[in-house]
Write an enzyme that holds these catalytic residues in place. Sequence first.
Site, mmCIF file in Angstrom:
data_model
loop_
_atom_site.group_PDB
_atom_site.id
_atom_site.type_symbol
_atom_site.label_atom_id
_atom_site.label_comp_id
_atom_site.label_asym_id
_atom_site.label_seq_id
_atom_site.Cartn_x
_atom_site.Cartn_y
_atom_site.Cartn_z
ATOM 1 N N GLY A 82 -43.875 16.871 -6.632
ATOM 2 C CA GLY A 82 -42.944 15.852 -7.108
ATOM 3 C C GLY A 82 -42.994 15.738 -8.608
ATOM 4 O O GLY A 82 -44.066 15.688 -9.200
ATOM 5 N N ASN A 101 -46.749 9.675 1.472
ATOM 6 C CA ASN A 101 -45.986 10.919 1.557
ATOM 7 C C ASN A 101 -45.424 11.004 2.964
ATOM 8 O O ASN A 101 -46.191 11.050 3.923
ATOM 9 C CB ASN A 101 -46.898 12.121 1.271
ATOM 10 C CG ASN A 101 -46.198 13.460 1.508
ATOM 11 O OD1 ASN A 101 -44.981 13.543 1.434
ATOM 12 N ND2 ASN A 101 -46.962 14.477 1.787
ATOM 13 N N GLY A 102 -44.101 11.041 3.071
ATOM 14 C CA GLY A 102 -43.494 11.148 4.390
ATOM 15 C C GLY A 102 -42.258 10.295 4.490
ATOM 16 O O GLY A 102 -41.750 9.779 3.486
ATOM 17 N N TYR A 118 -42.890 27.055 1.919
ATOM 18 C CA TYR A 118 -42.377 26.762 0.591
ATOM 19 C C TYR A 118 -43.148 25.707 -0.174
ATOM 20 O O TYR A 118 -43.431 25.859 -1.358
ATOM 21 C CB TYR A 118 -40.924 26.286 0.723
ATOM 22 C CG TYR A 118 -40.315 25.756 -0.547
ATOM 23 C CD1 TYR A 118 -39.804 26.618 -1.506
ATOM 24 C CD2 TYR A 118 -40.271 24.385 -0.802
ATOM 25 C CE1 TYR A 118 -39.267 26.141 -2.683
ATOM 26 C CE2 TYR A 118 -39.728 23.897 -1.975
ATOM 27 C CZ TYR A 118 -39.225 24.774 -2.915
ATOM 28 O OH TYR A 118 -38.701 24.304 -4.074
ATOM 29 N N CYS A 127 -43.865 13.952 -1.191
ATOM 30 C CA CYS A 127 -44.618 13.646 -2.404
ATOM 31 C C CYS A 127 -46.042 14.172 -2.311
ATOM 32 O O CYS A 127 -46.423 14.800 -1.337
ATOM 33 C CB CYS A 127 -44.674 12.142 -2.600
ATOM 34 S SG CYS A 127 -43.073 11.354 -2.440
#
Length: 473
Positions: free
Chosen positions: A32, A106-107, A251, A5
């Site tokens: 996201g 995030n994670g 990416y 995220c």
Amino acid sequence: MKDACGVVGAAFPGSDAALPIYYSLYALQHRGQESAGIAIAHNGVTRSIKGTGIVPWVFKRTDLLSVHGSVGIGHVRYSTSGGSGIENAQPLTVNFGGGTIAIAHNGNLVNSGELRRELEQLGHVFLSDSDTEVIVHLLVKELMRNDIPESIRRLMRCLNGSYSMVIMVNDILVAVRDPLGFKPLCFGKVDSEDGHGYIVASESVAIEVHDGEFIRDVRPGEVLVITGAQMESHQLYTPKNAAHCVFEYVYFARPDSIIDGRLVYDVRLKIGERLAAEHPVEADMVSPVPDSGITSAIGYSKKSGIEYIEALMKNRYVGRTFIMPSDAVRKKAVQLKLNTIKPNIDGRRVILIDDSIVRGNTSRRIVDRVKKAGASEVHVRIGSPPIISPCYLGIDMPTRAELIASHKSIPAVETAIHAETLGYLSVEGLVEATGIPASDLCLGCLTGVYPVEIPGERCALRQLRLEEFDSGE
Ligand code: SF4
């Protein structure tokens, strides 16, 4: 597999933080697209706005202008299948004996099941299966007894996995990056018409959107505590090595972001150059699979001397296929997203540059479309090594069985995607392109060796277990 995220936190003493956070979330939208949320603290009350979908669907400008408060956090999320509902949207906000906490994470924790079971035995009740809720329970327990830095230190001792978080404890903003620094997190200062103060965010573009000044990355194991205009840094754990996710460079991140001291654009350019050196081929044109292949295709063209010509045009109003939750949606999305430019392709030998091959279905469809548009040959070059193992650390990848390179040789993948030739960047080439030593990168999905313990997987522990860490203070 859970989320990967984008998070943002803002402390703008004297002005409202909601609108600046909204702009930052816009800048992080690529991280996201399934839900978004903002939580703002004001006079002991925390207000949240959350919803499913992309940022402009969730927030109305008028609503944001009516939410007052100088400290806030925000989140954009993508989920695995089945988890895209509003109940999983963040920030997660809870009231406790000491006030209110809001968290945006995030994670992915690899030991959240174990932690949850321990807490449940102690009588804790959970409302969701998210690992963020586990973090909230552990943090509340500590905050009832300790100050914020000590609470976070004790929290981090329990957590295993990746986490870059922004937390609001009442109106104090806290930023936390795990001791291996898997996920990016940086901070900067803003002094513009958007406000005056600090922004903490997953990527530097969320600071630049305010004409802000990027200061630096939050270091692995570091915690920032921002109270009003004051920022304190606490290096709670000092890692011997880091484990930055290499896929952020390949990416995930925006090319105009700076992550752990590297401009992502520069890394992608080097990936393309290195790819041309490792896998040369005679052809008439080099084309990216847009958008993430663009910079590497420029690098390939520069190094090989083969002209850069676009074979595919992207409809930018369709979401990224990699982060679409279901197979059916993903299939349609390729058709909606990419169109061929036939006059550019007709009768030509095309080198297509893409960032990765996951299941292989998307690559095959793209190669077929380029051939149908008249290409005489299609040579596929991939800016990462084969993905052979799943990610347990916050990037939504399929299981090993679905990863084409985990059970097929490179010639077999070449045949499966209908390419004349296929070349993947080597692990060494990728590491060299990042400019970061391999010992400071996570390469788990590319090598099958992970930097943290994951049941059933091989692990090269980068450091002692958290319990044994020396304190940095
Ligand atoms: S396993 Fe792969 S995608 Fe996951 S954190 Fe490591 S490098 Fe990134």
